[in-house]
Write an enzyme that holds these catalytic residues in place. Structure first.
Site, mmCIF file in Angstrom:
data_model
loop_
_atom_site.group_PDB
_atom_site.id
_atom_site.type_symbol
_atom_site.label_atom_id
_atom_site.label_comp_id
_atom_site.label_asym_id
_atom_site.label_seq_id
_atom_site.Cartn_x
_atom_site.Cartn_y
_atom_site.Cartn_z
ATOM 1 N N HIS A 1 -7.193 -10.092 -9.071
ATOM 2 C CA HIS A 1 -6.245 -9.162 -8.449
ATOM 3 C C HIS A 1 -4.964 -9.060 -9.272
ATOM 4 O O HIS A 1 -4.330 -8.009 -9.325
ATOM 5 C CB HIS A 1 -5.880 -9.634 -7.036
ATOM 6 C CG HIS A 1 -6.923 -9.325 -6.014
ATOM 7 N ND1 HIS A 1 -8.014 -10.129 -5.803
ATOM 8 C CD2 HIS A 1 -7.044 -8.291 -5.150
ATOM 9 C CE1 HIS A 1 -8.759 -9.600 -4.847
ATOM 10 N NE2 HIS A 1 -8.196 -8.491 -4.433
ATOM 11 N N ASP B 1 -5.878 -13.483 0.966
ATOM 12 C CA ASP B 1 -6.405 -12.144 1.267
ATOM 13 C C ASP B 1 -7.925 -12.227 1.433
ATOM 14 O O ASP B 1 -8.664 -11.303 1.090
ATOM 15 C CB ASP B 1 -6.027 -11.135 0.180
ATOM 16 C CG ASP B 1 -6.063 -9.684 0.680
ATOM 17 O OD1 ASP B 1 -6.144 -9.491 1.912
ATOM 18 O OD2 ASP B 1 -6.030 -8.768 -0.145
ATOM 19 N N HIS C 1 0.862 -1.197 0.000
ATOM 20 C CA HIS C 1 0.000 0.000 0.000
ATOM 21 C C HIS C 1 0.893 1.240 0.000
ATOM 22 O O HIS C 1 0.851 2.054 0.916
ATOM 23 C CB HIS C 1 -0.947 -0.021 1.198
ATOM 24 C CG HIS C 1 -2.029 -1.047 1.060
ATOM 25 N ND1 HIS C 1 -3.189 -0.808 0.363
ATOM 26 C CD2 HIS C 1 -2.114 -2.317 1.499
ATOM 27 C CE1 HIS C 1 -3.949 -1.896 0.395
ATOM 28 N NE2 HIS C 1 -3.311 -2.824 1.071
#
Length: 356
Positions: A271, A293, A210
């Site tokens: 993803h 995830d 992130h």
């Protein structure tokens, strides 16, 4: 002479199977007692023992238990919600994921307010797996020390920095690090080097994610102790030939000698495009760690489910295995996450004396 104490637990012999050992599927029997893999030679010659139970596996594959280092919940349970029955929720997920081959996991909390960490983390206890459910290796804290630009599904109002007090800011946010195994942070944040060093000193794995970090910032983080990349390609700068960003760590020549960088991949075909997964794997095969995830909606019908402070809409689920060997895929879900966490001497393999 010291007499070795031998367990009187039943010895189970798995026959007619292919077992993953030394990176290959081998046609061998597997012997297990009391949750440990036995060396049959020692059993026969030292103990004069034999199997109490024989199980015909009908040509099935036996693999080390899968280790999921990034799972946010499942079956209606959200690890980022501070509920009164949090412990029964984590027990439910622990029990349900066994049937998917997962025998150890890191319950993962997405970016949350400090009050959630203070309530939830004391309720996570590290424990071995068994018939009751998968073992808990410690929490994975994904945020809140991440980039606003790459926050993904993380709530922006909960994001934080450690610019003022560095490691003390992190401690104040989480409350305790007793049960923490992995922390995902953005390495471009000011004073991140101090924080990374403090975390690794405590045996906590630091993961980069992130983030809008460039390659040199990512390399500096690895030089200070970071060893993992959270869901490669997702929530980071895209690969660019002039500055490949965090992705460039896969082929960087600035990784300290003897250190391996691992990277998590969500191999669902959504993803990450399968072609991108293949590029990463061919560039750095020994670093691939498969993660789910998964969120609270895993195992439930499509609809509205929670992810920490957010509500998300689930519309069908997909999984995808890239074009690699079965052995490679199995090791990416077992051996590599064990190596990442430094527990490969007891998990991630079917070596003698390993956990069964």
């Amino acid at each position: 002479m010291v007499q070795q104490i031998v367990s009187d637990a039943p010895i189970v012999q798995f026959t007619n199977c292919r077992i993953l050992r030394s990176h290959q599927l081998q046609r061998e029997d597997l012997w297990v007692r009391d949750g440990k893999i036995l060396n049959p030679e020692k059993l026969f010659f030292d103990e004069k023992g034999s199997a109490d139970i024989q199980l015909d596996c009908k040509d099935s594959i036996i693999t080390p238990g899968f280790i999921d280092v990034q799972i946010n919940g499942g079956f209606g349970v959200d690890f980022s919600l501070a509920t009164d029955d949090f412990k029964s929720g984590i027990d439910l997920v622990s029990q349900k994921i066994l049937s998917h081959g997962v025998t150890s996991f890191c319950p993962t909390l997405v970016t949350s307010p400090p009050s959630v960490y203070h309530q939830v983390l004391p309720q996570i206890s590290i424990r071995n797996g068994g018939v009751h459910g998968a073992g808990i290796l410690g929490a994975h804290l994904e945020g809140p020390f991440i980039s606003k630009e790459k926050k993904g599904a993380h709530p922006e109002h909960c994001l934080r920095t450690f610019e003022a007090g560095a490691f003390q800011d992190l401690l104040a946010t989480y409350g305790s690090l007793d049960c923490v195994r992995i922390v995902t942070l953005a390495p471009e944040m000011k004073r991140s080097s101090e924080v990374i060093q403090e975390l690794t000193k405590r045996g906590i794995c630091v993961s980069l994610g992130h983030s809008v970090a460039n390659l040199s910032q990512a390399e500096e983080a690895v030089q200070h102790g970071a060893t993992f990349i959270t869901h490669l390609f997702n929530a980071m700068l895209p690969f660019h030939h002039r500055d490949p960003g965090i992705v460039g760590l896969l082929t960087s020549d600035k990784i300290p000698a003897g250190r391996r960088v691992f990277y998590g991949m969500i191999s669902d075909g959504i993803h990450t495009n399968p072609a991108a997964l293949r590029i990463a794997h061919r560039a750095h095969p020994k670093g691939l760690v498969l993660v789910t995830d998964a969120i609270a909606g895993m195992g439930l019908a499509p609809g509205r489910h929670t992810l920490g402070q957010q509500v998300v809409e689930i519309d069908g689920l997909n999984t995808y295995i890239a074009g690699c060997s079965v052995e490679t895929a199995l090791e990416a879900a077992s051996l590599h996450p064990a190596q990442l966490l430094g527990i490969e001497h007891k998990k991630g393999t079917l070596n003698y004396d390993s956990d069964a």
